[in-house]
Write a protein that holds these residues in place. Structure first.
Motif, PDB file in Angstrom:
ATOM      1  N   UNK A  97       0.818  -1.208   0.000  1.00 29.05           N
ATOM      2  CA  UNK A  97       0.000   0.000   0.000  1.00 29.05           C
ATOM      3  C   UNK A  97       0.852   1.259   0.000  1.00 29.05           C
ATOM      4  N   UNK A  98       0.365   2.286  -0.667  1.00 31.80           N
ATOM      5  CA  UNK A  98       1.014   3.593  -0.662  1.00 31.80           C
ATOM      6  C   UNK A  98      -0.060   4.671  -0.598  1.00 31.80           C
ATOM      7  N   UNK A  99       0.186   5.699   0.210  1.00 33.62           N
ATOM      8  CA  UNK A  99      -0.699   6.858   0.209  1.00 33.62           C
ATOM      9  C   UNK A  99      -0.331   7.741  -0.973  1.00 33.62           C
ATOM     10  N   UNK A 100      -1.347   8.253  -1.665  1.00 33.69           N
ATOM     11  CA  UNK A 100      -1.143   9.040  -2.871  1.00 33.69           C
ATOM     12  C   UNK A 100      -1.768  10.416  -2.673  1.00 33.69           C
ATOM     13  N   UNK A 101      -1.009  11.449  -2.997  1.00 33.80           N
ATOM     14  CA  UNK A 101      -1.461  12.831  -2.854  1.00 33.80           C
ATOM     15  C   UNK A 101      -1.383  13.521  -4.211  1.00 33.80           C
ATOM     16  N   UNK A 102      -2.420  14.291  -4.550  1.00 34.10           N
ATOM     17  CA  UNK A 102      -2.443  15.038  -5.802  1.00 34.10           C
ATOM     18  C   UNK A 102      -2.884  16.467  -5.513  1.00 34.10           C
ATOM     19  N   UNK A 103      -1.995  17.420  -5.747  1.00 37.62           N
ATOM     20  CA  UNK A 103      -2.315  18.831  -5.546  1.00 37.62           C
ATOM     21  C   UNK A 103      -3.032  19.348  -6.782  1.00 37.62           C
ATOM     22  N   UNK A 124       3.757  10.036  -3.690  1.00 34.40           N
ATOM     23  CA  UNK A 124       3.336   8.698  -3.305  1.00 34.40           C
ATOM     24  C   UNK A 124       4.268   8.195  -2.215  1.00 34.40           C
ATOM     25  N   UNK A 125       3.691   7.691  -1.126  1.00 33.77           N
ATOM     26  CA  UNK A 125       4.495   7.250   0.017  1.00 33.77           C
ATOM     27  C   UNK A 125       4.068   5.848   0.428  1.00 33.77           C
ATOM     28  N   UNK A 207       9.133   2.027  -3.198  1.00 31.55           N
ATOM     29  CA  UNK A 207       9.201   3.475  -3.007  1.00 31.55           C
ATOM     30  C   UNK A 207      10.104   4.129  -4.043  1.00 31.55           C
ATOM     31  N   UNK A 208      11.212   3.493  -4.380  1.00 29.46           N
ATOM     32  CA  UNK A 208      12.108   4.072  -5.386  1.00 29.46           C
ATOM     33  C   UNK A 208      11.435   4.185  -6.749  1.00 29.46           C
ATOM     34  N   UNK A 209      10.692   3.154  -7.135  1.00 26.81           N
ATOM     35  CA  UNK A 209       9.991   3.205  -8.426  1.00 26.81           C
ATOM     36  C   UNK A 209       8.916   4.291  -8.425  1.00 26.81           C
TER      37      UNK A 209
END
Length: 237
Positions: A97-103, A124-125, A207-209
């Protein structure tokens, strides 16, 4: 690049190949282009470049209006979990899972058949879990305090609604892409890149990708300067 046994020319070629394609380039392809005998040094070099991209983007916080959601990316099952009974959905051993943020920002006079919001920057974290504490720490690391977030009605977000300026609304899963269009577009495109080019991604390197994906996406209007920008990120890391 410090203490690297690979020639600087290798680094320059790898940076150019990684930056000139929106979808990225696999280590096998870069190895062939460099005509290098061993795969592992090229693979390690590319991950160092991706890490530099992520560290460069970590200098900035997202602000304004932000869409927030979580994405689940298919990864290899860790060695210690291969014998466990396979789960489906959230908690599956095959997903990370990764949290995704879009401004985003509002378009005052959108063109016909064009969205009323446009997206500026993404982050993305990868998260080990999705507890309230993990989500709180992730938001604090990547989002400015005065940002206005919008997300779905998952329980973790509901618990954080009092700590951040967050619009939490329960929506059916099939309508989530309507409420959070840019987040879901980014998640879908990232999945296509991972499955089409890298294919077998280990959780520890996801995370690197994602850092590489977001770095190039955030600089999509500076394609002619992308080589210089990645080179600066590598030298300043």
């Amino acid at each position: 690049m410090e203490a690297s046994k690979l020639p600087f020319r290798y680094w320059f070629v790898a940076i150019w190949l990684m930056g000139c394609s929106k979808k990225g380039s696999s280590a096998c392809n870069v190895q062939r282009q460099l005509n290098h005998k061993r795969y592992e040094p090229i693979w390690a070099m590319m991950h160092k470049i991706r890490s530099a991209m992520g560290q460069r983007d970590n200098h900035y916080l997202l602000g304004g209006n932000i869409e927030v959601d979580e994405g689940f990316f298919e990864t290899l099952v860790p060695e210690g979990q291969k014998e466990e009974e396979r789960k489906r959905g959230r908690g599956s051993q095959k997903q990370t899972m990764a949290m995704v943020f879009a401004q985003t920002e509002v378009v005052l006079q959108p063109k016909k058949h064009r969205p009323s919001k446009r997206c500026k920057y993404f982050k993305m974290a990868v998260c080990a879990d999705f507890t309230v504490e993990t989500a709180r720490n992730t938001i604090t690391r990547h989002v400015a305090q005065n940002a206005k977030m919008i997300t779905d009605g998952y329980s973790t977000y509901q618990s954080l609604a009092g700590e951040f300026e967050m619009d939490v609304e329960k929506v059916p899963s099939k309508q989530a892409h309507i409420k959070l269009p840019w987040v879901h577009t980014a998640i879908g495109n990232a999945k296509k890149v991972l499955q089409g080019i890298y294919q077998h991604t280990r959780p520890g390197y996801l995370q690197n990708y994602l850092d590489e994906f977001c770095y190039k996406l955030n600089r999509r209007y500076f394609e002619n300067d992308i080589f210089d920008r990645i080179l600066i990120a590598c030298t300043l890391t």
